[in-house]
Enzyme design. Structure first.
Site, PDB file in Angstrom:
ATOM      1  N   ASN A 175      43.722   1.459  14.877  1.00  0.00           N
ATOM      2  CA  ASN A 175      44.817   1.363  15.847  1.00  0.00           C
ATOM      3  C   ASN A 175      44.465   2.220  17.069  1.00  0.00           C
ATOM      4  OD1 ASN A 175      47.689   2.467  16.860  1.00  0.00           O
ATOM      5  ND2 ASN A 175      48.024   0.510  15.832  1.00  0.00           N
ATOM      6  N   LYS A 232      49.409  -5.342  19.239  1.00  0.00           N
ATOM      7  CA  LYS A 232      50.613  -5.004  18.461  1.00  0.00           C
ATOM      8  C   LYS A 232      51.831  -5.013  19.381  1.00  0.00           C
ATOM      9  CE  LYS A 232      52.524  -1.809  15.121  1.00  0.00           C
ATOM     10  NZ  LYS A 232      52.224  -0.759  14.157  1.00  0.00           N
ATOM     11  N   ASN A 266      61.501   7.970  14.023  1.00  0.00           N
ATOM     12  CA  ASN A 266      60.422   8.924  14.266  1.00  0.00           C
ATOM     13  C   ASN A 266      60.065   8.954  15.733  1.00  0.00           C
ATOM     14  OD1 ASN A 266      57.386   8.142  14.899  1.00  0.00           O
ATOM     15  ND2 ASN A 266      58.311   6.386  13.843  1.00  0.00           N
ATOM     16  N   ALA A 267      59.663  10.138  16.162  1.00  0.00           N
ATOM     17  CA  ALA A 267      59.151  10.313  17.524  1.00  0.00           C
ATOM     18  C   ALA A 267      57.968  11.271  17.428  1.00  0.00           C
ATOM     19  CB  ALA A 267      60.236  10.864  18.439  1.00  0.00           C
ATOM     20  N   GLY A 321      55.036  10.815  18.567  1.00  0.00           N
ATOM     21  CA  GLY A 321      54.329  10.908  19.850  1.00  0.00           C
ATOM     22  C   GLY A 321      52.829  10.735  19.707  1.00  0.00           C
ATOM     23  N   THR A 336      56.830   2.472   6.330  1.00  0.00           N
ATOM     24  CA  THR A 336      57.753   3.510   5.860  1.00  0.00           C
ATOM     25  C   THR A 336      57.824   3.573   4.335  1.00  0.00           C
ATOM     26  OG1 THR A 336      58.982   3.251   7.906  1.00  0.00           O
ATOM     27  CG2 THR A 336      60.156   4.285   6.085  1.00  0.00           C
ATOM     28  N   GLY A 380      61.652   0.839   8.555  1.00  0.00           N
ATOM     29  CA  GLY A 380      62.167   0.791   7.186  1.00  0.00           C
ATOM     30  C   GLY A 380      62.997  -0.455   6.928  1.00  0.00           C
ATOM     31  N   GLY A 401      47.122   5.686  15.125  1.00  0.00           N
ATOM     32  CA  GLY A 401      46.644   5.473  16.497  1.00  0.00           C
ATOM     33  C   GLY A 401      45.625   6.524  16.926  1.00  0.00           C
ATOM     34  N   CYS A 453      54.367   1.559  21.574  1.00  0.00           N
ATOM     35  CA  CYS A 453      54.995   2.750  20.998  1.00  0.00           C
ATOM     36  C   CYS A 453      56.155   3.216  21.870  1.00  0.00           C
ATOM     37  CB  CYS A 453      53.996   3.879  20.852  1.00  0.00           C
ATOM     38  SG  CYS A 453      54.783   5.296  20.067  1.00  0.00           S
TER      39      CYS A 453
END
Ligand SMILES: Cc1cc2nc3c(=O)[nH]c(=O)nc-3n(C[C@H](O)[C@H](O)[C@H](O)COP(=O)(O)O)c2cc1C
Length: 300
Positions: free
Chosen positions: A98, A163, A68-69, A71, A264, A215, A45, A128
């Protein structure tokens, strides 16, 4: 044997791309993967100004996947244009960028900056789960999805892919809204909001408390959503969520995806993308499928 697919008038040599945020712009992977073998590279992104991302820890392993984070840490659109686009243009592959923002204006700024750049499609991340002000607010409300799609469509010279978030009750509602706003294609799914607790520290494991689950663990949900959306709208779909091998990829294609993205799995097997391209070809040979397009949405 034809493995090429077309989305919004753009032809891809095969239906395999990378899932945003799991492949950077391909620089680190280019030692292991010939990027020219991929239908497209989808970048991390990109925002209007550099974003530092969330505090650590920001990833955690889970059964069959990860949280995941990050950010949406990124160096901003100016660096991206100068550094990443010329790098990617050295390869014979399409470029999907993206795009992310915290407000409609920020999304518009990035799209306007990219509209004169040599990139093939824009993928808009309105989904997100790890940015407080960000995408998710747009991504969960069909009215907002339609409005932002419409605004971006006015500014983009390239086709736009919206998305979608899986963190909704009925994903066909946001898919229909994106279609009504003028989207050229859809990507799904982004990550599912999850949480992990460190029982020894009696605390959240991620500094952000929650993170996005991705994943193999999410694959059946993603296949179901691709199938639902493919039967609810007319737009082409890029399917993703837990794809690790050609068999997984073919499931998404048969459910209705015109292209698939590998996310992933790249962390586990850096050459997953090209192995999937070869695996799809081997399947087509084995079952004498002349044209990959015969397989798209073949399961009704
Ligand atoms: C570490 C990480 C970073 C991600 N960053 C982005 C991003 O910048 N933009 C975006 O639209 N999706 C992002 N995603 C979501 C993926 O592109 C993909 O939609 C999701 O992970 C499901 O696919 P997978 O199970 O194959 O990973 C990220 C996912 C991961 C794991």
């Amino acid at each position: 044997m034809n493995t090429s697919v077309t989305i919004a008038g753009i032809e891809f040599k095969n239906p395999v791309t990378t899932a945003s945020g799991t492949f950077g712009s391909g620089m680190e992977y280019s030692e292991y993967v010939d990027l020219s073998k991929l239908g497209a590279v989808t970048t991390k992104g990109v925002s209007s100004v550099p974003w530092p991302g969330n505090p650590t820890p920001r990833v955690a392993e889970t059964y069959g996947g990860m949280l995941n984070a990050i950010g949406l840490q990124n160096p901003g659109v100016d660096v991206f244009i100068k550094r990443d686009i010329p790098f990617l243009r050295k390869y014979d592959t399409k470029i999907i960028v993206n795009v992310v923002g915290k407000t409609t204006e920020e999304y518009c700024e990035v799209v306007e900056r990219l509209s004169d750049c040599d990139v093939d499609l824009l993928e808009i991340n309105i989904s997100c789960p790890n940015v407080k002000e960000g995408g998710i607010a747009f991504g969960q409300d069909p009215k907002c999805v339609e409005a932002i799609t419409h605004e971006l469509k006015k500014r983009a010279k390239q086709p736009i892919i919206m998305k979608l978030s899986p963190n909704v009750t009925d994903i066909t509602e946001t898919a229909k809204a994106a279609q009504a706003g003028g989207a050229d294609a859809l990507s799904l799914i982004n990550t599912l909001t999850g949480m992990k607790i460190d029982i020894h520290r009696r605390s959240f494991l991620l500094a952000n408390r929650t993170g996005g689950l991705s994943g193999p663990a999410v694959k059946p949900i993603a296949v179901r959503m691709v199938y639902q959306v493919a039967n609810a709208v007319k737009l082409p779909i890029i399917g993703m969520g837990g794809i690790a091998n050609a068999e997984d990829a073919l499931e998404f294609i048969m459910a209705g995806a015109s292209m698939i993205a590998v996310g992933t799995a790249n962390f586990v097997n850096p050459t997953a993308t090209t192995q999937i391209v070869e695996g799809i070809e081997a399947y087509m040979k084995k079952y004498q499928v002349e044209d990959i397009n015969e397989l798209i949405g073949c399961v009704k």
